[in-house]
Motif scaffolding. Structure first.
Motif, mmCIF file in Angstrom:
data_model
loop_
_atom_site.group_PDB
_atom_site.id
_atom_site.type_symbol
_atom_site.label_atom_id
_atom_site.label_comp_id
_atom_site.label_asym_id
_atom_site.label_seq_id
_atom_site.Cartn_x
_atom_site.Cartn_y
_atom_site.Cartn_z
ATOM 1 N N ALA A 50 -19.247 13.187 2.117
ATOM 2 C CA ALA A 50 -17.968 12.919 2.773
ATOM 3 C C ALA A 50 -18.196 12.318 4.155
ATOM 4 O O ALA A 50 -19.251 12.500 4.758
ATOM 5 C CB ALA A 50 -17.178 14.222 2.893
ATOM 6 N N GLY A 51 -17.178 11.609 4.651
ATOM 7 C CA GLY A 51 -17.268 11.065 6.005
ATOM 8 C C GLY A 51 -16.543 9.746 6.130
ATOM 9 O O GLY A 51 -15.720 9.380 5.287
ATOM 10 N N LEU A 52 -16.858 9.023 7.198
ATOM 11 C CA LEU A 52 -16.230 7.729 7.458
ATOM 12 C C LEU A 52 -16.473 6.810 6.270
ATOM 13 O O LEU A 52 -17.611 6.640 5.817
ATOM 14 C CB LEU A 52 -16.802 7.108 8.734
ATOM 15 N N TYR A 53 -15.407 6.214 5.753
ATOM 16 C CA TYR A 53 -15.497 5.410 4.541
ATOM 17 C C TYR A 53 -15.296 3.923 4.821
ATOM 18 O O TYR A 53 -16.067 3.089 4.366
ATOM 19 C CB TYR A 53 -14.488 5.926 3.521
ATOM 20 N N HIS A 54 -14.230 3.579 5.571
ATOM 21 C CA HIS A 54 -13.965 2.167 5.833
ATOM 22 C C HIS A 54 -13.059 1.994 7.046
ATOM 23 O O HIS A 54 -12.446 2.945 7.509
ATOM 24 C CB HIS A 54 -13.322 1.489 4.615
ATOM 25 N N ILE A 55 -13.004 0.744 7.511
ATOM 26 C CA ILE A 55 -12.040 0.338 8.528
ATOM 27 C C ILE A 55 -11.130 -0.688 7.859
ATOM 28 O O ILE A 55 -11.612 -1.641 7.243
ATOM 29 C CB ILE A 55 -12.739 -0.284 9.757
ATOM 30 N N ALA A 56 -9.818 -0.460 7.977
ATOM 31 C CA ALA A 56 -8.850 -1.341 7.328
ATOM 32 C C ALA A 56 -8.146 -2.205 8.369
ATOM 33 O O ALA A 56 -7.662 -1.697 9.383
ATOM 34 C CB ALA A 56 -7.827 -0.524 6.556
ATOM 35 N N THR B 27 -13.926 15.072 -0.990
ATOM 36 C CA THR B 27 -13.498 15.724 -2.221
ATOM 37 C C THR B 27 -12.549 16.876 -1.905
ATOM 38 O O THR B 27 -12.036 17.521 -2.810
ATOM 39 C CB THR B 27 -14.706 16.283 -3.005
ATOM 40 N N ASP B 28 -12.310 17.129 -0.619
ATOM 41 C CA ASP B 28 -11.466 18.245 -0.197
ATOM 42 C C ASP B 28 -10.398 17.778 0.795
ATOM 43 O O ASP B 28 -10.469 18.072 1.993
ATOM 44 C CB ASP B 28 -12.342 19.337 0.428
ATOM 45 N N PRO B 29 -9.383 17.048 0.311
ATOM 46 C CA PRO B 29 -8.372 16.506 1.216
ATOM 47 C C PRO B 29 -7.574 17.584 1.944
ATOM 48 O O PRO B 29 -7.128 17.357 3.073
ATOM 49 C CB PRO B 29 -7.477 15.658 0.311
ATOM 50 N N LEU B 30 -7.407 18.743 1.336
ATOM 51 C CA LEU B 30 -6.663 19.821 1.988
ATOM 52 C C LEU B 30 -7.354 20.253 3.279
ATOM 53 O O LEU B 30 -6.723 20.360 4.332
ATOM 54 C CB LEU B 30 -6.491 21.007 1.041
ATOM 55 N N ILE C 173 -6.994 9.766 4.429
ATOM 56 C CA ILE C 173 -7.872 10.643 3.658
ATOM 57 C C ILE C 173 -7.916 10.073 2.245
ATOM 58 O O ILE C 173 -6.878 9.939 1.595
ATOM 59 C CB ILE C 173 -7.356 12.092 3.625
ATOM 60 N N VAL C 174 -9.100 9.727 1.774
ATOM 61 C CA VAL C 174 -9.291 9.143 0.448
ATOM 62 C C VAL C 174 -10.080 10.136 -0.394
ATOM 63 O O VAL C 174 -11.163 10.576 0.012
ATOM 64 C CB VAL C 174 -10.064 7.808 0.533
ATOM 65 N N VAL D 16 -7.999 6.574 -6.724
ATOM 66 C CA VAL D 16 -8.083 7.425 -5.542
ATOM 67 C C VAL D 16 -6.697 7.857 -5.065
ATOM 68 O O VAL D 16 -5.720 7.113 -5.190
ATOM 69 C CB VAL D 16 -8.833 6.749 -4.369
ATOM 70 N N ALA D 17 -6.636 9.061 -4.522
ATOM 71 C CA ALA D 17 -5.442 9.562 -3.852
ATOM 72 C C ALA D 17 -5.615 9.299 -2.361
ATOM 73 O O ALA D 17 -6.724 9.440 -1.825
ATOM 74 C CB ALA D 17 -5.277 11.055 -4.111
ATOM 75 N N CYS D 18 -4.537 8.917 -1.700
ATOM 76 C CA CYS D 18 -4.592 8.557 -0.285
ATOM 77 C C CYS D 18 -3.492 9.283 0.480
ATOM 78 O O CYS D 18 -2.345 9.315 0.027
ATOM 79 C CB CYS D 18 -4.402 7.051 -0.112
ATOM 80 N N GLU D 19 -3.859 9.848 1.612
ATOM 81 C CA GLU D 19 -2.897 10.438 2.537
ATOM 82 C C GLU D 19 -3.074 9.728 3.868
ATOM 83 O O GLU D 19 -4.206 9.531 4.319
ATOM 84 C CB GLU D 19 -3.161 11.925 2.748
#
Length: 145
Positions: free
Chosen positions: A77-83, A13-16, A58-59, A40-43
């Motif tokens: 927060a943490g590891l979400y997925h492997i693409a 929730t804190d991409p910065l 970063i999602v 979702v916003a993605c960086e």
């Protein structure tokens, strides 16, 4: 067919603040966007030699009711997925469904990068993790912003 690893997704929730951490590790933001179908916003971040390596994504929620809200509420927060990059996302959805993976998406959705199509699947126990299948159209993954 799976071609390789595209990126590792981190939910937050804190991409910065996560971006500051990645910057301290020597990574730079190379691009970003919004995956509207998921809210979702993605960086995307990569190491100093931008021609090699796996990106870190970063999602974060871009709106209320985003696809990662329940994940962040339940697990934090943490590891979400492997693409994984695939040559045909629809064919991989069918193939992996036949091997016991559970589809999250019945059909591919538009990703955060230009020309990117994605679909998510869960790998069942004992691994229990989320996989993103990524197919790029004519607009390939960029090496810089």
């Amino acid at each position: 067919m799976i071609v390789g690893v595209d990126h590792i997704g981190l939910a937050t929730t804190d991409p910065l603040r996560v971006g500051e951490f990645l910057g301290a590790l020597g990574l730079s933001r190379i691009d970003g966007g919004t995956a509207d179908d998921y809210g979702v916003a993605c960086e995307f971040w990569r190491g100093p030699d931008r021609s090699i390596g796996t990106d870190i994504e970063i999602v974060s929620p871009a709106r209320d009711g985003s696809a990662i809200d329940s994940r962040l509420t339940g697990q934090g927060a943490g590891l979400y997925h492997i693409a994984f990059v695939v040559d045909d996302v629809r064919a991989e959805l069918r193939r992996l469904r036949g091997l016991g993976l559970s589809p999250v998406d019945a059909e591919p959705c538009r990703g955060a990068r230009p020309g990117m199509k994605v679909a998510f699947m869960y790998v069942p126990r004992p691994a229990s993790f989320l996989v993103e299948l990524v197919e790029y159209g004519p607009a390939k993954r960029e090496n810089s912003v």
